[in-house]
Design a protein around this motif. Structure first.
Motif, PDB file in Angstrom:
ATOM      1  N   SER A   1       0.826  -1.209   0.000  1.00  0.00           N
ATOM      2  CA  SER A   1       0.000   0.000   0.000  1.00  0.00           C
ATOM      3  C   SER A   1       0.861   1.260   0.000  1.00  0.00           C
ATOM      4  O   SER A   1       0.615   2.204  -0.759  1.00  0.00           O
ATOM      5  CB  SER A   1      -0.922   0.006   1.219  1.00  0.00           C
ATOM      6  OG  SER A   1      -1.686   1.188   1.278  1.00  0.00           O
ATOM      7  N   GLY A   2       1.897   1.258   0.853  1.00  0.00           N
ATOM      8  CA  GLY A   2       2.779   2.413   0.906  1.00  0.00           C
ATOM      9  C   GLY A   2       3.523   2.632  -0.391  1.00  0.00           C
ATOM     10  O   GLY A   2       3.662   3.766  -0.864  1.00  0.00           O
ATOM     11  N   ALA A   3       3.997   1.521  -0.987  1.00  0.00           N
ATOM     12  CA  ALA A   3       4.716   1.632  -2.257  1.00  0.00           C
ATOM     13  C   ALA A   3       3.801   2.147  -3.361  1.00  0.00           C
ATOM     14  O   ALA A   3       4.199   2.989  -4.176  1.00  0.00           O
ATOM     15  CB  ALA A   3       5.304   0.275  -2.644  1.00  0.00           C
ATOM     16  N   SER A   4       2.579   1.642  -3.401  1.00  0.00           N
ATOM     17  CA  SER A   4       1.654   2.071  -4.454  1.00  0.00           C
ATOM     18  C   SER A   4       1.249   3.533  -4.264  1.00  0.00           C
ATOM     19  O   SER A   4       1.140   4.288  -5.237  1.00  0.00           O
ATOM     20  CB  SER A   4       0.403   1.183  -4.459  1.00  0.00           C
ATOM     21  OG  SER A   4      -0.331   1.312  -3.258  1.00  0.00           O
ATOM     22  N   GLY A   5       1.028   3.941  -2.992  1.00  0.00           N
ATOM     23  CA  GLY A   5       0.687   5.338  -2.741  1.00  0.00           C
ATOM     24  C   GLY A   5       1.803   6.274  -3.165  1.00  0.00           C
ATOM     25  O   GLY A   5       1.569   7.335  -3.762  1.00  0.00           O
ATOM     26  N   THR A   6       3.032   5.863  -2.883  1.00  0.00           N
ATOM     27  CA  THR A   6       4.180   6.677  -3.298  1.00  0.00           C
ATOM     28  C   THR A   6       4.317   6.699  -4.808  1.00  0.00           C
ATOM     29  O   THR A   6       4.618   7.742  -5.408  1.00  0.00           O
ATOM     30  CB  THR A   6       5.461   6.118  -2.664  1.00  0.00           C
ATOM     31  OG1 THR A   6       5.312   6.109  -1.239  1.00  0.00           O
ATOM     32  CG2 THR A   6       6.663   6.963  -3.033  1.00  0.00           C
ATOM     33  N   LEU A   7       4.090   5.547  -5.450  1.00  0.00           N
ATOM     34  CA  LEU A   7       4.182   5.479  -6.913  1.00  0.00           C
ATOM     35  C   LEU A   7       3.134   6.383  -7.559  1.00  0.00           C
ATOM     36  O   LEU A   7       3.408   7.038  -8.572  1.00  0.00           O
ATOM     37  CB  LEU A   7       3.996   4.034  -7.374  1.00  0.00           C
ATOM     38  CG  LEU A   7       4.189   3.766  -8.871  1.00  0.00           C
ATOM     39  CD1 LEU A   7       5.600   4.147  -9.300  1.00  0.00           C
ATOM     40  CD2 LEU A   7       3.902   2.301  -9.193  1.00  0.00           C
ATOM     41  N   ILE A   8       1.945   6.431  -6.976  1.00  0.00           N
ATOM     42  CA  ILE A   8       0.901   7.328  -7.493  1.00  0.00           C
ATOM     43  C   ILE A   8       1.376   8.771  -7.459  1.00  0.00           C
ATOM     44  O   ILE A   8       1.204   9.535  -8.423  1.00  0.00           O
ATOM     45  CB  ILE A   8      -0.402   7.155  -6.681  1.00  0.00           C
ATOM     46  CG1 ILE A   8      -1.063   5.815  -7.024  1.00  0.00           C
ATOM     47  CG2 ILE A   8      -1.382   8.303  -6.957  1.00  0.00           C
ATOM     48  CD1 ILE A   8      -2.216   5.456  -6.113  1.00  0.00           C
ATOM     49  N   LEU A   9       2.009   9.158  -6.359  1.00  0.00           N
ATOM     50  CA  LEU A   9       2.503  10.529  -6.235  1.00  0.00           C
ATOM     51  C   LEU A   9       3.645  10.812  -7.210  1.00  0.00           C
ATOM     52  O   LEU A   9       3.734  11.894  -7.786  1.00  0.00           O
ATOM     53  CB  LEU A   9       2.947  10.791  -4.799  1.00  0.00           C
ATOM     54  CG  LEU A   9       1.824  10.773  -3.753  1.00  0.00           C
ATOM     55  CD1 LEU A   9       2.410  10.770  -2.356  1.00  0.00           C
ATOM     56  CD2 LEU A   9       0.896  11.951  -3.943  1.00  0.00           C
ATOM     57  N   LEU A  10       4.528   9.822  -7.396  1.00  0.00           N
ATOM     58  CA  LEU A  10       5.625   9.990  -8.346  1.00  0.00           C
ATOM     59  C   LEU A  10       5.096  10.134  -9.769  1.00  0.00           C
ATOM     60  O   LEU A  10       5.539  11.010 -10.528  1.00  0.00           O
ATOM     61  CB  LEU A  10       6.581   8.799  -8.261  1.00  0.00           C
ATOM     62  CG  LEU A  10       7.543   8.768  -7.071  1.00  0.00           C
ATOM     63  CD1 LEU A  10       8.262   7.427  -7.009  1.00  0.00           C
ATOM     64  CD2 LEU A  10       8.556   9.897  -7.185  1.00  0.00           C
ATOM     65  N   ILE A  11       4.157   9.268 -10.129  1.00  0.00           N
ATOM     66  CA  ILE A  11       3.564   9.344 -11.467  1.00  0.00           C
ATOM     67  C   ILE A  11       2.842  10.676 -11.639  1.00  0.00           C
ATOM     68  O   ILE A  11       2.942  11.338 -12.676  1.00  0.00           O
ATOM     69  CB  ILE A  11       2.594   8.170 -11.701  1.00  0.00           C
ATOM     70  CG1 ILE A  11       3.370   6.845 -11.736  1.00  0.00           C
ATOM     71  CG2 ILE A  11       1.835   8.349 -13.012  1.00  0.00           C
ATOM     72  CD1 ILE A  11       2.474   5.618 -11.764  1.00  0.00           C
ATOM     73  N   GLY A  12       2.102  11.068 -10.589  1.00  0.00           N
ATOM     74  CA  GLY A  12       1.388  12.334 -10.658  1.00  0.00           C
ATOM     75  C   GLY A  12       2.325  13.515 -10.817  1.00  0.00           C
ATOM     76  O   GLY A  12       2.125  14.374 -11.692  1.00  0.00           O
ATOM     77  N   GLY A  13       3.372  13.558  -9.992  1.00  0.00           N
ATOM     78  CA  GLY A  13       4.318  14.657 -10.085  1.00  0.00           C
ATOM     79  C   GLY A  13       5.026  14.696 -11.430  1.00  0.00           C
ATOM     80  O   GLY A  13       5.189  15.768 -12.034  1.00  0.00           O
ATOM     81  N   GLY A  14       5.439  13.521 -11.935  1.00  0.00           N
ATOM     82  CA  GLY A  14       6.113  13.469 -13.227  1.00  0.00           C
ATOM     83  C   GLY A  14       5.199  13.869 -14.371  1.00  0.00           C
ATOM     84  O   GLY A  14       5.601  14.604 -15.283  1.00  0.00           O
ATOM     85  N   THR A  15       3.962  13.397 -14.323  1.00  0.00           N
ATOM     86  CA  THR A  15       3.011  13.720 -15.391  1.00  0.00           C
ATOM     87  C   THR A  15       2.689  15.213 -15.421  1.00  0.00           C
ATOM     88  O   THR A  15       2.617  15.829 -16.498  1.00  0.00           O
ATOM     89  CB  THR A  15       1.709  12.913 -15.210  1.00  0.00           C
ATOM     90  OG1 THR A  15       2.016  11.520 -15.127  1.00  0.00           O
ATOM     91  CG2 THR A  15       0.765  13.133 -16.384  1.00  0.00           C
ATOM     92  N   LEU A  16       2.499  15.788 -14.234  1.00  0.00           N
ATOM     93  CA  LEU A  16       2.206  17.220 -14.181  1.00  0.00           C
ATOM     94  C   LEU A  16       3.396  18.060 -14.631  1.00  0.00           C
ATOM     95  O   LEU A  16       3.227  19.125 -15.231  1.00  0.00           O
ATOM     96  CB  LEU A  16       1.798  17.621 -12.764  1.00  0.00           C
ATOM     97  CG  LEU A  16       0.487  17.024 -12.236  1.00  0.00           C
ATOM     98  CD1 LEU A  16       0.196  17.519 -10.837  1.00  0.00           C
ATOM     99  CD2 LEU A  16      -0.678  17.336 -13.161  1.00  0.00           C
ATOM    100  N   SER A  17       4.608  17.573 -14.358  1.00  0.00           N
ATOM    101  CA  SER A  17       5.794  18.291 -14.816  1.00  0.00           C
ATOM    102  C   SER A  17       5.874  18.302 -16.338  1.00  0.00           C
ATOM    103  O   SER A  17       6.321  19.274 -16.943  1.00  0.00           O
ATOM    104  CB  SER A  17       7.056  17.645 -14.227  1.00  0.00           C
ATOM    105  OG  SER A  17       7.064  17.755 -12.817  1.00  0.00           O
ATOM    106  N   ILE A  18       5.436  17.208 -16.975  1.00  0.00           N
ATOM    107  CA  ILE A  18       5.515  17.095 -18.435  1.00  0.00           C
ATOM    108  C   ILE A  18       4.385  17.866 -19.117  1.00  0.00           C
ATOM    109  O   ILE A  18       4.608  18.635 -20.059  1.00  0.00           O
ATOM    110  CB  ILE A  18       5.473  15.611 -18.854  1.00  0.00           C
ATOM    111  CG1 ILE A  18       6.732  14.886 -18.349  1.00  0.00           C
ATOM    112  CG2 ILE A  18       5.364  15.481 -20.376  1.00  0.00           C
ATOM    113  CD1 ILE A  18       6.684  13.390 -18.524  1.00  0.00           C
ATOM    114  N   PHE A  19       3.152  17.679 -18.638  1.00  0.00           N
ATOM    115  CA  PHE A  19       1.984  18.239 -19.322  1.00  0.00           C
ATOM    116  C   PHE A  19       1.516  19.573 -18.732  1.00  0.00           C
ATOM    117  O   PHE A  19       0.649  20.225 -19.304  1.00  0.00           O
ATOM    118  CB  PHE A  19       0.821  17.243 -19.291  1.00  0.00           C
ATOM    119  CG  PHE A  19       1.057  16.029 -20.140  1.00  0.00           C
ATOM    120  CD1 PHE A  19       0.743  16.026 -21.490  1.00  0.00           C
ATOM    121  CD2 PHE A  19       1.625  14.880 -19.589  1.00  0.00           C
ATOM    122  CE1 PHE A  19       0.962  14.900 -22.275  1.00  0.00           C
ATOM    123  CE2 PHE A  19       1.851  13.752 -20.360  1.00  0.00           C
ATOM    124  CZ  PHE A  19       1.531  13.769 -21.713  1.00  0.00           C
ATOM    125  N   GLY A  20       2.072  19.945 -17.571  1.00  0.00           N
ATOM    126  CA  GLY A  20       1.678  21.202 -16.954  1.00  0.00           C
ATOM    127  C   GLY A  20       0.542  20.997 -15.961  1.00  0.00           C
ATOM    128  O   GLY A  20      -0.363  20.194 -16.202  1.00  0.00           O
TER     129      GLY A  20
END
Length: 527
Positions: free
Chosen positions: A173-192
């Motif tokens: 659960s902790g790993a998946s929650g962190t992965l969600i945040l990493l994906i979210g942060g990376g995606t927002l950095s790329i697409f704005g």
């Protein structure tokens, strides 16, 4: 393996998976169970971090209206959770429960319902539709939790095995929650972060992953048979539902019947609150998770407006909590060795230090050089995430043992009933806190559609986030002083239940055992 068998002349075939609670739990079983919390824990991360931000930026909602939707939906789902808890524990009374399982019947309903949540992340829909879909989303989450949280007690008997199941669950659960945040942060950095495209891409993909995760859990786990769960009298009969179908009841009699069922349901839930250790657990659980809700709902805004950083930076900072994920096995081993009480106390003390550090970083914005401030702020956030990690782990690791204590009093394993009232109260406090957060932010003049906030709004936001969490910790420090459930005392409760089941009398209990049970249950025993 999956066993299909017939129980008596009129019994229906079972289609659910079950073994003895004494069977060995393999690593594959534990991982299959833990994968389910990709949805259970991950959806809280996804919703708590991004949904209000998305709604206020792209769906035309104010901060107070968005928080009100979250709050009212949580309260509605809390009422539903109460029904799920009682129904889940008593599903073996019905033929479809004996056919598909009292836990696995719920689990197999969840995956297709999860996919409806995709609508939450599509801009331009009517306000009423967002509200209805979100009500469904949180209700489905409660349906899942009412079954999922009981599985360690269903699958395993010993303290160590259940702790390992909970540890692997929380690790995933902790790993998946962190992965969600990493994906979210990376995606927002790329697409704005000021366009909806990036949000929609990763949130919809993750929603689909949630459905797949629950399917894997459904296929990988098992539950107790009706006999083991204390419902053996229904195993070879049509049960309550079958008997009712054969009776022709008047409308008045039907109303009286359902009224009686409602009274029984509330009596069942009221009886759980008589267990002293559950009341203490409930206080710790509700205070810390609600404080976590408030922190999660406000942290991104806090970083944007009080720390003058971007949403992507906030997301990446939250994802740095991944450093706590490898600590979960250590938490499990420590809980077995020293017990939850000392772990709670250490976590609470360290968390207060972490909050003070975050507060100091806030007051030092613009005072010290930017590179040094960034190092200081990131270090403080990391310290806080590490410090609060045990207090997030322990409620889930401790919960499977609460029903062991209750079984001494009730004679049945009622884990789902405890899950139901815990989830109901959790949603109630979560919903009320969301409404309060929205009201406070509205009162101080906070408006997330603005690039810059007034100083009063920024101060109110920071005081709300840090003050709420700090006050919750202070109350928890007081409550945890009498939290005496650990491996030794749980073993005493299990041994006493086994002695009574074998024909022993409660009044023959040893004095030391009586003292332990009375401390845990808060009720006279064997007198």
């Amino acid at each position: 393996m999956i066993r299909t068998r017939r129980r008596g002349g009129q019994g229906s075939k079972t289609r659910f998976r079950h073994h003895s609670r004494h069977d060995r739990i393999t690593l594959g079983n534990a991982i299959g169970y833990g994968v389910g919390d990709i949805f259970g824990g991950g959806q809280l991360t996804l919703i708590g971090t991004y949904l209000v931000l998305f709604w206020t930026r792209f769906c035309g909602m104010s901060i107070s209206s968005a928080q009100s939707v979250v709050g009212l939906s949580a309260i509605i789902s809390g009422v539903a959770a109460l029904s799920f808890g009682i129904l889940g524990d008593n599903l073996y009374r019905f033929s479809f429960g004996r056919r598909y399982g009292r836990r696995h019947f719920f689990l197999m309903l969840v995956p297709p319902l999860i996919l409806v949540g995709i609508l939450l992340w599509i801009p331009g829909l009517p306000f009423a539709l967002y509200f209805l879909v979100y009500v469904l989303w949180v209700t489905v989450a409660q349906l899942f939790a009412s079954a999922y949280n009981t599985l360690p007690g269903e699958m395993a008997y010993g303290f160590d095995d259940r702790t390992r199941l909970s540890t692997i669950r929380l690790l995933i659960s902790g790993a998946s929650g962190t992965l969600i945040l990493l994906i979210g942060g990376g995606t927002l950095s790329i697409f704005g972060e000021h366009r909806p495209t990036g949000y929609m891409m990763f949130t919809i993909a993750i929603t689909v992953c949630f459905a797949v995760a629950v399917l894997i859990c459904w296929k990988s786990t098992w539950e107790m048979s009706p006999e083991e769960a204390g419902f053996g009298q229904y195993a070879g009969s049509e049960g309550f539902a079958g008997r009712q179908r054969s009776e022709r009841l008047s409308i008045r009699a039907e109303i009286k019947l359902w009224w009686h069922r409602l009274i029984v349901m509330f009596r069942e839930y009221a009886s759980t609150l008589r267990i002293a250790i559950f009341r203490r657990h409930l206080a710790l659980y509700l205070l810390m998770l609600t404080a976590g809700d408030v922190f999660g709902q406000t942290f991104v805004f806090f970083v944007i407006y009080d720390w003058n950083k971007s949403a992507a930076f906030a997301s990446l900072l939250l994802s740095s909590g991944i450093i706590t994920v490898p600590l979960n096995p250590l938490f499990g081993a420590t809980m077995i060795k020293v017990g939850p009480k000392r772990m709670y106390q250490a976590s609470f003390a360290a968390s207060l230090v972490g909050l003070a550090w975050i507060f100091a970083a806030w007051r030092l914005v613009g005072v010290i050089a930017e590179p040094w401030w960034t190092v200081f702020a990131v270090a403080g956030a990391l310290f806080f995430f590490i410090a609060k990690a045990p207090s997030g782990y322990l409620p889930w690791a401790v919960f499977p043992f609460i029903a062991d204590v209750d079984q001494v009093v009730s004679g049945k394993y009622r884990a789902s009933t405890f899950t139901g009232i815990q989830a109901g109260l959790r949603q109630l406090t979560s919903g009320l806190s969301s409404i309060v957060v929205g009201a406070i932010l509205g009162f101080v003049g906070f408006d997330s559609s603005r690039r810059v906030q007034a100083s009063f709004a920024c101060n109110g936001l920071g005081a709300l986030m840090i003050g709420w969490y700090a006050l919750s910790i202070v109350i928890c420090i007081i409550v945890v002083r009498r939290f005496d459930l650990d491996k030794r005392t749980d073993g005493i409760a299990l041994a006493e239940s086994a002695r009574i089941a074998a024909g022993g009398e409660a009044n023959d209990v040893e004095p030391s055992v009586r003292a332990t049970l009375e401390d845990l249950t808060g009720q006279p025993y064997g007198r």
